[in-house]
Design a protein around this motif. Structure first.
Motif, PDB file in Angstrom:
ATOM      1  N   PRO A 177      -2.649  30.076   1.601  1.00  0.00           N
ATOM      2  CA  PRO A 177      -3.934  30.353   1.314  1.00  0.00           C
ATOM      3  C   PRO A 177      -5.011  30.015   2.103  1.00  0.00           C
ATOM      4  CG  PRO A 177      -2.582  28.910  -0.409  1.00  0.00           C
ATOM      5  CD  PRO A 177      -1.827  29.035   0.971  1.00  0.00           C
ATOM      6  N   GLY A 178      -4.765  29.066   3.139  1.00  0.00           N
ATOM      7  CA  GLY A 178      -5.914  29.029   4.221  1.00  0.00           C
ATOM      8  C   GLY A 178      -5.659  29.440   5.477  1.00  0.00           C
ATOM      9  N   SER A 179      -4.657  30.229   5.613  1.00  0.00           N
ATOM     10  CA  SER A 179      -4.431  30.582   6.873  1.00  0.00           C
ATOM     11  C   SER A 179      -5.573  31.053   7.773  1.00  0.00           C
ATOM     12  CB  SER A 179      -3.390  32.057   6.933  1.00  0.00           C
ATOM     13  OG  SER A 179      -1.957  31.391   6.758  1.00  0.00           O
ATOM     14  N   THR A 180      -5.647  30.751   9.105  1.00  0.00           N
ATOM     15  CA  THR A 180      -6.809  30.822   9.915  1.00  0.00           C
ATOM     16  C   THR A 180      -6.397  31.426  11.236  1.00  0.00           C
ATOM     17  OG1 THR A 180      -8.162  29.005   8.685  1.00  0.00           O
ATOM     18  CG2 THR A 180      -8.824  29.749  10.748  1.00  0.00           C
ATOM     19  N   SER A 181      -7.066  32.265  11.642  1.00  0.00           N
ATOM     20  CA  SER A 181      -6.876  32.835  13.209  1.00  0.00           C
ATOM     21  C   SER A 181      -8.021  32.284  13.825  1.00  0.00           C
ATOM     22  CB  SER A 181      -6.845  34.387  13.047  1.00  0.00           C
ATOM     23  OG  SER A 181      -5.819  34.757  12.405  1.00  0.00           O
ATOM     24  N   TYR A 182      -7.798  32.022  15.300  1.00  0.00           N
ATOM     25  CA  TYR A 182      -8.616  31.396  16.017  1.00  0.00           C
ATOM     26  C   TYR A 182      -9.009  32.410  17.159  1.00  0.00           C
ATOM     27  CZ  TYR A 182      -8.167  27.090  13.694  1.00  0.00           C
ATOM     28  OH  TYR A 182      -8.234  26.350  12.627  1.00  0.00           O
ATOM     29  N   VAL A 183     -10.538  32.697  17.334  1.00  0.00           N
ATOM     30  CA  VAL A 183     -10.807  33.802  18.384  1.00  0.00           C
ATOM     31  C   VAL A 183     -11.388  33.080  19.495  1.00  0.00           C
ATOM     32  CG1 VAL A 183     -12.310  35.599  18.804  1.00  0.00           C
ATOM     33  CG2 VAL A 183     -11.364  35.585  16.322  1.00  0.00           C
ATOM     34  N   VAL A 184     -10.855  33.335  20.799  1.00  0.00           N
ATOM     35  CA  VAL A 184     -11.139  32.662  21.973  1.00  0.00           C
ATOM     36  C   VAL A 184     -11.911  33.880  22.521  1.00  0.00           C
ATOM     37  CG1 VAL A 184     -10.485  31.665  24.253  1.00  0.00           C
ATOM     38  CG2 VAL A 184      -9.409  31.078  22.266  1.00  0.00           C
ATOM     39  N   SER A 185     -13.306  33.526  22.950  1.00  0.00           N
ATOM     40  CA  SER A 185     -13.955  34.592  23.751  1.00  0.00           C
ATOM     41  C   SER A 185     -14.914  33.986  24.774  1.00  0.00           C
ATOM     42  CB  SER A 185     -14.922  35.189  22.841  1.00  0.00           C
ATOM     43  OG  SER A 185     -15.649  34.345  21.982  1.00  0.00           O
ATOM     44  N   SER A 186     -15.023  34.635  25.870  1.00  0.00           N
ATOM     45  CA  SER A 186     -15.819  34.379  27.266  1.00  0.00           C
ATOM     46  C   SER A 186     -16.160  35.548  28.084  1.00  0.00           C
ATOM     47  CB  SER A 186     -14.833  33.189  28.058  1.00  0.00           C
ATOM     48  OG  SER A 186     -15.685  33.097  29.143  1.00  0.00           O
ATOM     49  N   ARG A 187     -17.250  35.679  28.370  1.00  0.00           N
ATOM     50  CA  ARG A 187     -17.643  36.777  29.221  1.00  0.00           C
ATOM     51  C   ARG A 187     -17.265  38.028  28.656  1.00  0.00           C
ATOM     52  NH1 ARG A 187     -20.070  35.216  33.874  1.00  0.00           N
ATOM     53  NH2 ARG A 187     -19.883  32.981  34.495  1.00  0.00           N
ATOM     54  N   GLY A 188     -17.155  38.268  27.708  1.00  0.00           N
ATOM     55  CA  GLY A 188     -17.051  39.806  27.114  1.00  0.00           C
ATOM     56  C   GLY A 188     -15.591  39.993  26.726  1.00  0.00           C
ATOM     57  N   GLU A 189     -14.497  38.952  27.116  1.00  0.00           N
ATOM     58  CA  GLU A 189     -13.251  39.233  26.908  1.00  0.00           C
ATOM     59  C   GLU A 189     -12.973  38.213  25.536  1.00  0.00           C
ATOM     60  OE1 GLU A 189     -10.866  38.125  30.405  1.00  0.00           O
ATOM     61  OE2 GLU A 189     -12.173  39.200  31.547  1.00  0.00           O
ATOM     62  N   ARG A 190     -11.764  38.807  24.825  1.00  0.00           N
ATOM     63  CA  ARG A 190     -11.172  38.141  23.625  1.00  0.00           C
ATOM     64  C   ARG A 190      -9.870  37.655  23.536  1.00  0.00           C
ATOM     65  NH1 ARG A 190     -13.471  39.586  17.924  1.00  0.00           N
ATOM     66  NH2 ARG A 190     -11.770  41.340  18.263  1.00  0.00           N
ATOM     67  N   ALA A 191      -9.510  36.795  23.033  1.00  0.00           N
ATOM     68  CA  ALA A 191      -7.796  36.686  22.477  1.00  0.00           C
ATOM     69  C   ALA A 191      -7.922  36.244  21.077  1.00  0.00           C
ATOM     70  CB  ALA A 191      -7.389  35.769  23.679  1.00  0.00           C
ATOM     71  N   LEU A 192      -7.063  36.433  20.544  1.00  0.00           N
ATOM     72  CA  LEU A 192      -6.995  36.380  19.041  1.00  0.00           C
ATOM     73  C   LEU A 192      -5.568  35.232  18.923  1.00  0.00           C
ATOM     74  CD1 LEU A 192      -9.273  38.344  18.447  1.00  0.00           C
ATOM     75  CD2 LEU A 192      -8.261  38.722  16.485  1.00  0.00           C
ATOM     76  N   LEU A 193      -5.767  34.116  18.222  1.00  0.00           N
ATOM     77  CA  LEU A 193      -4.446  33.347  18.194  1.00  0.00           C
ATOM     78  C   LEU A 193      -4.306  33.471  16.765  1.00  0.00           C
ATOM     79  CD1 LEU A 193      -5.404  30.478  20.296  1.00  0.00           C
ATOM     80  CD2 LEU A 193      -4.105  32.268  20.979  1.00  0.00           C
ATOM     81  N   ILE A 194      -3.247  34.314  16.103  1.00  0.00           N
ATOM     82  CA  ILE A 194      -3.287  34.555  14.673  1.00  0.00           C
ATOM     83  C   ILE A 194      -2.349  33.857  13.894  1.00  0.00           C
ATOM     84  CG2 ILE A 194      -3.798  37.044  15.248  1.00  0.00           C
ATOM     85  CD1 ILE A 194      -1.018  38.061  14.880  1.00  0.00           C
ATOM     86  N   GLY A 195      -1.422  32.836  14.368  1.00  0.00           N
ATOM     87  CA  GLY A 195      -0.730  31.857  13.675  1.00  0.00           C
ATOM     88  C   GLY A 195       0.455  32.651  13.246  1.00  0.00           C
ATOM     89  N   ASP A 196       0.572  32.736  11.970  1.00  0.00           N
ATOM     90  CA  ASP A 196       1.742  33.317  11.165  1.00  0.00           C
ATOM     91  C   ASP A 196       1.518  34.445  10.436  1.00  0.00           C
ATOM     92  OD1 ASP A 196       3.266  31.438  12.341  1.00  0.00           O
ATOM     93  OD2 ASP A 196       4.236  30.638  10.409  1.00  0.00           O
ATOM     94  N   VAL A 197       0.095  35.119  10.789  1.00  0.00           N
ATOM     95  CA  VAL A 197      -0.239  36.620  10.376  1.00  0.00           C
ATOM     96  C   VAL A 197       0.907  37.441  10.568  1.00  0.00           C
ATOM     97  CG1 VAL A 197      -1.756  38.516  10.764  1.00  0.00           C
ATOM     98  CG2 VAL A 197      -2.618  35.910  10.315  1.00  0.00           C
ATOM     99  N   ALA A 198       1.566  37.216  11.732  1.00  0.00           N
ATOM    100  CA  ALA A 198       2.717  37.958  12.087  1.00  0.00           C
ATOM    101  C   ALA A 198       3.885  36.923  12.789  1.00  0.00           C
ATOM    102  CB  ALA A 198       2.381  39.115  13.158  1.00  0.00           C
ATOM    103  N   HIS A 199       5.013  36.801  12.108  1.00  0.00           N
ATOM    104  CA  HIS A 199       6.083  35.915  12.686  1.00  0.00           C
ATOM    105  C   HIS A 199       6.844  36.519  13.970  1.00  0.00           C
ATOM    106  CE1 HIS A 199       5.539  35.085   8.543  1.00  0.00           C
ATOM    107  NE2 HIS A 199       5.884  33.678   8.970  1.00  0.00           N
ATOM    108  N   SER A 200       6.878  38.117  13.822  1.00  0.00           N
ATOM    109  CA  SER A 200       7.576  38.690  14.871  1.00  0.00           C
ATOM    110  C   SER A 200       6.652  39.928  15.296  1.00  0.00           C
ATOM    111  CB  SER A 200       8.593  39.478  14.232  1.00  0.00           C
ATOM    112  OG  SER A 200       9.419  40.682  14.981  1.00  0.00           O
ATOM    113  N   VAL A 201       6.730  40.292  16.479  1.00  0.00           N
ATOM    114  CA  VAL A 201       5.901  41.419  17.169  1.00  0.00           C
ATOM    115  C   VAL A 201       6.333  42.568  16.296  1.00  0.00           C
ATOM    116  CG1 VAL A 201       6.023  40.611  19.483  1.00  0.00           C
ATOM    117  CG2 VAL A 201       7.631  42.399  18.584  1.00  0.00           C
ATOM    118  N   VAL A 202       7.330  42.841  15.288  1.00  0.00           N
ATOM    119  CA  VAL A 202       7.416  44.071  14.782  1.00  0.00           C
ATOM    120  C   VAL A 202       6.554  44.082  13.731  1.00  0.00           C
ATOM    121  CG1 VAL A 202       9.144  44.923  13.053  1.00  0.00           C
ATOM    122  CG2 VAL A 202       9.950  43.970  15.275  1.00  0.00           C
ATOM    123  N   GLU A 203       6.016  43.030  13.276  1.00  0.00           N
ATOM    124  CA  GLU A 203       4.724  42.943  12.167  1.00  0.00           C
ATOM    125  C   GLU A 203       3.524  43.589  12.642  1.00  0.00           C
ATOM    126  OE1 GLU A 203       6.153  38.936  11.035  1.00  0.00           O
ATOM    127  OE2 GLU A 203       5.147  39.549   9.155  1.00  0.00           O
TER     128      GLU A 203
END
Ligand SMILES: [Zn+2]
Length: 263
Positions: A177-203
């Motif tokens: 219910p409270g799954s949260t992704s974390y967005v890291v950003s600096s100097r116009g670049e971004r990375a998303l840490l998405i937790g278990d939104v996907a367990h496998s790259v297949v998803e």
């Protein structure tokens, strides 16, 4: 992994194994034959367990805290603090532990024997996950035992917000219910840490696939679609909680289909 001026370091705790055809399936039939490279010789999905370390400003942040000292047929953890030490970080240096969600394989090192493991840290999680995993009358007693000692150092949230400079929390509910992704950003670049939104790259390639671990499969599917669409063919990096080696990659379109390509 560098994101502008920031660096995200994967902290590996161990490995989990689940029989892929039991835990992750395509709607309307078995399509694992299309993704043999994601399975081991036994048809298992191999899940890396751990978290990510981010230093930003005067903050030292962990995103998730591994599976802990578990050794059973499926899960084998225990390396988290050593991996953290190898980055020059002691438990007392950590200022924040932010959770993507509160499943056991993300909170293993939150507490140990009833004590918090990171004594100076504030522990942050979405209100809906705390309610689901700790405060609910039918909450799993093991989860309650593990998580209750956090209460005094806990800050809950229920909306998108900035956690620290360059680190934003974005609720992406469905897996829990409270799954949260974390967005890291600096100097116009971004990375998303998405937790278990996907367990496998297949998803990320096939967002309609369904994981048995998803509390609300329809919401989980909708979020996967939205994130995959947002990421596809951009420079944004993505890392999930269990991709092999906690590797970062990008979502790219190849012909008619999408793929997660490690960087
Ligand atoms: Zn997990």
């Amino acid at each position: 992994m560098k994101v502008g001026d920031l660096e995200i370091v994967p902290i590996v705790d161990g490995t989990g194994r689940e029989y892929a055809r039991e835990v992750l399936s395509a709607p309307g039939g078995d399509r694992w034959a299309c993704h043999p490279d994601q399975l081991d010789d036994h048809g298992d999905l191999v899940l890396t367990l751990g978290g990510f370390l981010l230093r930003t400003g005067d903050r030292t942040v962990l995103v998730d805290a591994g599976v802990g000292r578990i050794h059973n047929d499926h899960y084998d953890g225990g390396g988290f603090l050593e991996a953290l030490a190898a980055t020059g970080t002691a438990p007392g240096d950590v200022t924040d532990v932010v959770f993507t969600h509160l499943h056991f394989d993300h909170v293993g090192w939150a507490t140990s024997r009833g004590e918090v493991v990171f004594p100076r840290a504030t522990y942050r999680v979405h209100t809906a996950d705390w309610a689901h995993f700790v405060d609910a009358p039918d909450a799993d007693p093991g989860a309650v035992r593990k998580l209750a000692p956090l209460r005094e150092r806990l800050e809950v949230f229920d909306a998108e917000h900035t956690v620290a400079p360059g680190l934003d929390a974005r609720p992406t509910p469905g897996h829990t219910p409270g799954s949260t992704s974390y967005v890291v950003s600096s100097r116009g670049e971004r990375a998303l840490l998405i937790g278990d939104v996907a367990h496998s790259v297949v998803e990320l390639a096939e967002p309609d696939w369904e994981a048995v671990f998803d509390v609300d499969p329809a919401a989980a599917r909708a979020i996967r679609h939205r994130l995959a669409d947002e990421l596809a063919d951009t420079d944004d990096l993505v890392a999930a909680a269990h991709f092999p080696g906690l590797a970062f990659g990008r979502v790219v379109t190849v012909g008619e289909s999408r793929r997660f390509v490690t960087v």
